[in-house]
Structure formats: C-alpha cells, structure tokens
Design a protein around this motif. Sequence first.
Motif, mmCIF file in Angstrom:
data_model
loop_
_atom_site.group_PDB
_atom_site.id
_atom_site.type_symbol
_atom_site.label_atom_id
_atom_site.label_comp_id
_atom_site.label_asym_id
_atom_site.label_seq_id
_atom_site.Cartn_x
_atom_site.Cartn_y
_atom_site.Cartn_z
ATOM 1 N N ARG A 1 0.844 -1.192 0.000
ATOM 2 C CA ARG A 1 0.000 0.000 0.000
ATOM 3 C C ARG A 1 0.883 1.247 0.000
ATOM 4 O O ARG A 1 1.906 1.302 0.682
ATOM 5 N N ARG A 2 0.453 2.234 -0.756
ATOM 6 C CA ARG A 2 1.202 3.501 -0.813
ATOM 7 C C ARG A 2 0.831 4.384 0.369
ATOM 8 O O ARG A 2 0.254 5.461 0.217
ATOM 9 N N THR A 3 1.154 3.898 1.546
ATOM 10 C CA THR A 3 0.930 4.634 2.790
ATOM 11 C C THR A 3 2.187 4.505 3.629
ATOM 12 O O THR A 3 3.060 3.670 3.324
ATOM 13 N N ARG B 1 4.550 1.336 4.055
ATOM 14 C CA ARG B 1 4.402 0.469 2.888
ATOM 15 C C ARG B 1 3.920 -0.939 3.269
ATOM 16 O O ARG B 1 4.553 -1.942 2.965
ATOM 17 N N THR C 1 -0.232 -5.872 1.055
ATOM 18 C CA THR C 1 -1.656 -6.118 0.849
ATOM 19 C C THR C 1 -1.857 -7.599 0.527
ATOM 20 O O THR C 1 -1.005 -8.250 -0.085
ATOM 21 N N ARG D 1 -3.835 -2.157 -7.761
ATOM 22 C CA ARG D 1 -4.674 -0.964 -7.732
ATOM 23 C C ARG D 1 -3.783 0.284 -7.783
ATOM 24 O O ARG D 1 -2.572 0.208 -7.550
ATOM 25 N N PRO D 2 -4.393 1.449 -8.053
ATOM 26 C CA PRO D 2 -3.590 2.682 -8.099
ATOM 27 C C PRO D 2 -2.848 2.986 -6.799
ATOM 28 O O PRO D 2 -1.815 3.665 -6.823
ATOM 29 N N ASP D 3 -3.375 2.464 -5.658
ATOM 30 C CA ASP D 3 -2.709 2.743 -4.382
ATOM 31 C C ASP D 3 -1.787 1.606 -3.954
ATOM 32 O O ASP D 3 -1.372 1.542 -2.800
ATOM 33 N N GLU D 4 -1.442 0.701 -4.883
ATOM 34 C CA GLU D 4 -0.537 -0.411 -4.585
ATOM 35 C C GLU D 4 0.714 -0.325 -5.449
ATOM 36 O O GLU D 4 0.659 0.082 -6.601
ATOM 37 N N ASP D 5 1.846 -0.735 -4.852
ATOM 38 C CA ASP D 5 3.101 -0.864 -5.575
ATOM 39 C C ASP D 5 3.509 -2.333 -5.601
ATOM 40 O O ASP D 5 3.077 -3.116 -4.743
#
Length: 227
Positions: A152-154, A157, A160, A211-215
């Motif tokens: 997750r881009r938080t 990291r 997920t 997803r856009p919020d995942e790397d």
Amino acid sequence: MARRTPLAARASLAILPDPEPAAETVRLAEALIFASPRPLAAADLAARLPPGHEVEAVLAELRRLYRGRGITLARVAGGYAFRTAPDLAGLLRGDAPEPRKLSRAAIETLAIIAYHQPATRAEIEEIRGVSTSKGSLDLLLETGWVRLRGRRRTPGRPVTYGTTPAFLEQFGLDSVGDLPGLDELKGLGLIEGRLPAGFGVPVPSDDPGLRPDEDPLADGLPDPDIA
C-alpha cells in the motif's frame, strides 16, 4: 435438375463450426480436463481442440454425458474440472484426508481478505476489532488460499493480501463474485439481529492487477507482516 450451391455459399458453409461436436473431439476434451492439475480455462481447451469445433458445444456435450453420474463437469475458478456429484459428496468425506482446521481468527481473517481485498493487516484488524496474529496470516499463506499482492502507498508500505485460484477451488467458486451477499448471509443465519444503518457487504473482486494505491512487492523493503 437439382440446383447446385454457388461456390461462395459452399465455401461459407465449409467454415461454419460443427453444431454437434464429433465424439473424438469430446473424448479429447474429456481427457484434457481430466489430466489438468487445475481447472482448465475454455480458451486453453479451445486451443488444443481440432479446428472447426465450438468449445461451448463440446462442454455442453460433456455436461450432458455426465448428467446424473457420480462425477460432474463443474465450472470452478474460471475454468472447468470434474468434481464429485454434489449429492454424493457427503458420502465420500470419510475417505478423504482430514483437512487442516482453521481457527476462528483465521476464518475471520480469510473472510475479510476475500470480501475486502486488497487488504492490509491493519485494515483486517480494524474490521475485526482485535489484533490479528502473524500466525493466522502465515497459515492462510501456507494453505495457498491467500497471497501477497503488493504494498500500500501509505507510511510503512504495508503488504496487501488477496485470495488465490486455490481459494476458489477449495470452496467450489467460479469467481470471488460468487461469494454470498448480504441477503444470502442472512438466509444462511450468519447475520442475525438488527443491523446498523448503512451496513452492507462489499462486492468482492480478485482482479490480479495492482490498484492505483498499490506498488509491486519486489522493492527490497522489509515489512513487519512477513519478517
């Protein structure tokens, strides 16, 4: 004198798929599905059948042949596989190896991942209302029902989690979208009492794409979930 079919018309008729698949084609499809270690996708089956046959017609013929027998052709995890007839499954459980039992915490964690994927450990804990042990996630990864998706881009990291095709096979699902919705859960008696306003069951998706919020995972960064 009989009229002769124009050449162009005869050519168009020649390339039409056979509406009744040949017995040898059906036998080949049967063998391919039987030998496949995983449910065989229709596209993969079509690629290995002789040209000129519609794969759906072949599958329909296989379903007809196995109707009422001890095994049946089932659509599982996006593909096709032979499975024990549902009405006989209970009689055979005694011959099957005892499956590893999941703890209640692991079952709850699996359900949350299935419905809310991609989900991080912190998100799972927020939904459950209690901390989630690393052992529960390790067990689900060991069974092959859950996989690491990305990060997750938080801050921190976190990893997920999502389900796998093996999860669909284990529970006899064609896709994760076949999981029961709110009305079905109520009908099964799994949800009782008055629900809070706005309560709902999410529509699950196991799209393998990030997803856009995942790397991607392969970034070399340590993570407390898998350390």
